[in-house]
Design a protein around this motif. Structure first.
Motif, PDB file in Angstrom:
ATOM      1  N   ASP A 101       0.827  -1.199   0.000  1.00 35.68           N
ATOM      2  CA  ASP A 101       0.000   0.000   0.000  1.00 35.68           C
ATOM      3  C   ASP A 101       0.864   1.253   0.000  1.00 35.68           C
ATOM      4  O   ASP A 101       0.596   2.213  -0.728  1.00 35.68           O
ATOM      5  N   VAL A 102       1.914   1.265   0.819  1.00 34.78           N
ATOM      6  CA  VAL A 102       2.802   2.427   0.875  1.00 34.78           C
ATOM      7  C   VAL A 102       3.510   2.618  -0.465  1.00 34.78           C
ATOM      8  O   VAL A 102       3.656   3.749  -0.949  1.00 34.78           O
ATOM      9  N   ALA A 103       3.931   1.533  -1.095  1.00 32.89           N
ATOM     10  CA  ALA A 103       4.560   1.636  -2.416  1.00 32.89           C
ATOM     11  C   ALA A 103       3.590   2.234  -3.430  1.00 32.89           C
ATOM     12  O   ALA A 103       3.982   3.047  -4.283  1.00 32.89           O
ATOM     13  N   CYS A 109       1.939   9.524  -5.754  1.00 30.65           N
ATOM     14  CA  CYS A 109       2.550  10.839  -5.563  1.00 30.65           C
ATOM     15  C   CYS A 109       3.430  11.196  -6.753  1.00 30.65           C
ATOM     16  O   CYS A 109       3.350  12.312  -7.295  1.00 30.65           O
ATOM     17  N   LYS A 110       4.260  10.270  -7.157  1.00 33.06           N
ATOM     18  CA  LYS A 110       5.177  10.538  -8.265  1.00 33.06           C
ATOM     19  C   LYS A 110       4.424  10.729  -9.575  1.00 33.06           C
ATOM     20  O   LYS A 110       4.761  11.606 -10.379  1.00 33.06           O
ATOM     21  N   SER A 147      12.657  -1.467   2.266  1.00 30.10           N
ATOM     22  CA  SER A 147      12.780  -1.901   0.875  1.00 30.10           C
ATOM     23  C   SER A 147      11.883  -1.082  -0.050  1.00 30.10           C
ATOM     24  O   SER A 147      12.198  -0.902  -1.234  1.00 30.10           O
ATOM     25  N   VAL A 148      10.793  -0.564   0.485  1.00 34.43           N
ATOM     26  CA  VAL A 148       9.879   0.266  -0.298  1.00 34.43           C
ATOM     27  C   VAL A 148      10.387   1.705  -0.393  1.00 34.43           C
ATOM     28  O   VAL A 148      10.222   2.370  -1.421  1.00 34.43           O
ATOM     29  N   LEU A 149      11.022   2.169   0.667  1.00 27.15           N
ATOM     30  CA  LEU A 149      11.444   3.562   0.747  1.00 27.15           C
ATOM     31  C   LEU A 149      12.821   3.829   0.145  1.00 27.15           C
ATOM     32  O   LEU A 149      13.111   4.949  -0.274  1.00 27.15           O
ATOM     33  N   ALA A 150      13.675   2.815   0.117  1.00 25.78           N
ATOM     34  CA  ALA A 150      15.027   2.988  -0.415  1.00 25.78           C
ATOM     35  C   ALA A 150      14.970   3.445  -1.873  1.00 25.78           C
ATOM     36  O   ALA A 150      14.203   2.921  -2.681  1.00 25.78           O
TER      37      ALA A 150
END
Length: 450
Positions: A101-103, A109-110, A147-150
């Motif tokens: 979900d966060v990904a 956003c992008k 791993s999602v934020l990197a």
């Protein structure tokens, strides 16, 4: 305000405005070389990876409580925002937002060319609110999302926890804030980190203000920004300007991470001074909130519908110092992705000492543009004397134009046309570059140049 807050907390919030300590003149942030490849802090300012000064202009969106409202980010962008602060949960108090979900949120956003501030809301009012999570638990959640934020350092800011301390013993805020920042840095996070104040975010006892230097120095990268939430505690201009200037004078980065304007039973926040001061000092602001509040006076839209802006929404987006007039899109979205606008310029007719011109602005993006600002420079001393379709301001060679009511929205794939008259000398070269909301536009060939 936030989704939940006790009456006791709000009453206590107003009890102690006197005696707030300041950041001493000798306690200035030390410049450091940032390690982040993307958004980072330099000389007390939030910068993009290319060194461009980035000023957040946006709103908060309650994603974790309304996960089906996936159109909201596009709607927020279409009204002119450059940033959205997204409410998430680590599962301590509400339904946990998964890595998938966060990904997806980051991708949205992008896709909508927004900088994404992600926050854990479960920490709200810790120490006073029994259901609240600790900052340490919030840090563990972020580590689980590594791993999602990197690799998203140019697009994502990590707001460790929302309003992570109540009014009980607010001095206890400093040590766990330092520990959470260091825990994330120890786990290898290079993102800009945002930290909220105690006293339910409003810092009316001045704990964050007094200890900001300590917290900032604890971050080995220097890529840390402070967030103050301004509601009914901040009902006078003096309180607002004193607080923000204390951080600016100390070269400590700060933004207004939440604020409200409508009066309630606890007071009447001075949103006009908040927004004007943020614009004067070039500080970010993120208004609360897009839609879905338990207290609906703080909703900017009715039922998440951008066509049904409330008075609060109209104030934030279209009022003085509002998002439409002051937001500039992050330049990272112009790096290699092509401009989302194109501008054609032509001279319609000329006479001795003057001429008539025409500017066509085309939206080449996938979403409507609402509330734009066009910028360009004349090369030969030309000066606009009249314009239709927009309102010009000119300082020297530089011209900025804001829209008339009938040109305020440029639909995706559509265009609007401005006409103007201007004075000129013997040479009347066409402007060579145009920006829309701070981003460069492709430029059509001038049809006349003498």
């Amino acid at each position: 305000m936030r989704r939940m807050r006790s009456l006791t907390a709000l009453l206590a919030l107003l009890a102690g405005l006197l005696g707030i300590t300041g950041i001493g003149p000798a306690a200035r942030a030390e410049p450091r070389v940032p390690l982040a490849a993307g958004l980072h802090i330099g000389n007390g300012r939030l910068l993009e990876g290319n060194g461009n000064d980035f000023v957040m202009r946006g709103v908060n969106h309650a994603h974790t409580w309304y996960p089906g409202e996936t159109q909201s980010l596009a709607d927020i962008k279409a009204l002119g925002a450059n940033t959205v602060r997204v409410v998430l949960s680590n599962g301590h108090r509400w339904t946990k937002n998964s890595p998938e979900d966060v990904a997806s949120i980051i991708a949205q956003c992008k896709a909508n060319r927004l900088i994404c501030v992600l926050e854990v809301h479960d920490t709200t009012g810790y120490g006073e609110e029994s259901a609240a999570a600790s900052l340490d638990q919030a840090a563990d959640y972020w580590i689980g999302l590594k791993s999602v934020l990197a690799g998203q350092e140019s697009y994502v800011i990590i707001n460790i926890g929302n309003e992570p301390w109540g009014n009980t013993d607010p001095e206890g805020w400093t040590a766990p804030t330092v520990a959470a920042v260091q825990k994330l840095r120890g786990a290898g996070f290079q993102h800009t980190i945002m930290v909220d104040a105690p006293n339910w975010g409003q810092d009316w006892q001045g704990v964050m203000r007094a200890n900001a230097q300590t917290v900032y120095k604890a971050d080995t990268t220097g890529n840390l920004i402070f967030s103050i939430h301004m509601y009914s505690v901040y009902d006078t201009a003096q309180e607002i300007t004193d607080y923000l200037n204390a951080f600016v004078d100390a070269k400590l980065p700060i933004l207004i991470g939440e604020f409200g304007g409508p009066a309630d039973q606890w007071g009447d926040p001075d949103e006009n001074t908040m927004m004007a001061t943020a614009e004067r000092l070039r500080l970010g602001y993120l208004a609360w909130s897009w839609s879905g509040n338990t207290d609906p006076i703080l909703d900017m839209t009715v039922d998440f519908d951008p066509a049904r802006l409330t008075d609060w929404g109209k104030r934030v987006f279209n009022g003085p110092d509002g998002i439409a007039a002051t937001s500039r899109e992050a330049t990272v979205y112009g790096d290699g992705s092509g401009a989302a606008c194109s501008v054609g310029y032509r001279v319609v007719g000329e006479w001795s000492g003057g001429f008539q011109g025409e500017i066509a602005i085309r939206n080449t993006g996938a979403a409507p543009i609402t509330g734009w600002t066009l910028g360009f420079d004349f090369a030969n001393g030309q000066a606009v004397t009249n314009m239709w379709g927009g309102a010009p301001k000119q300082t020297g060679a530089s011209v900025t134009v804001t829209p008339a009511s009938y040109t305020a929205t440029i639909p995706a794939g559509g265009s609007v046309t401005l006409g103007f008259t201007a004075t000129k000398g013997g040479t009347n070269s066409a402007p060579t570059a145009f920006t829309l909301n701070g981003s460069a536009c492709a430029t059509g060939q001038a049809l006349s140049s003498k």
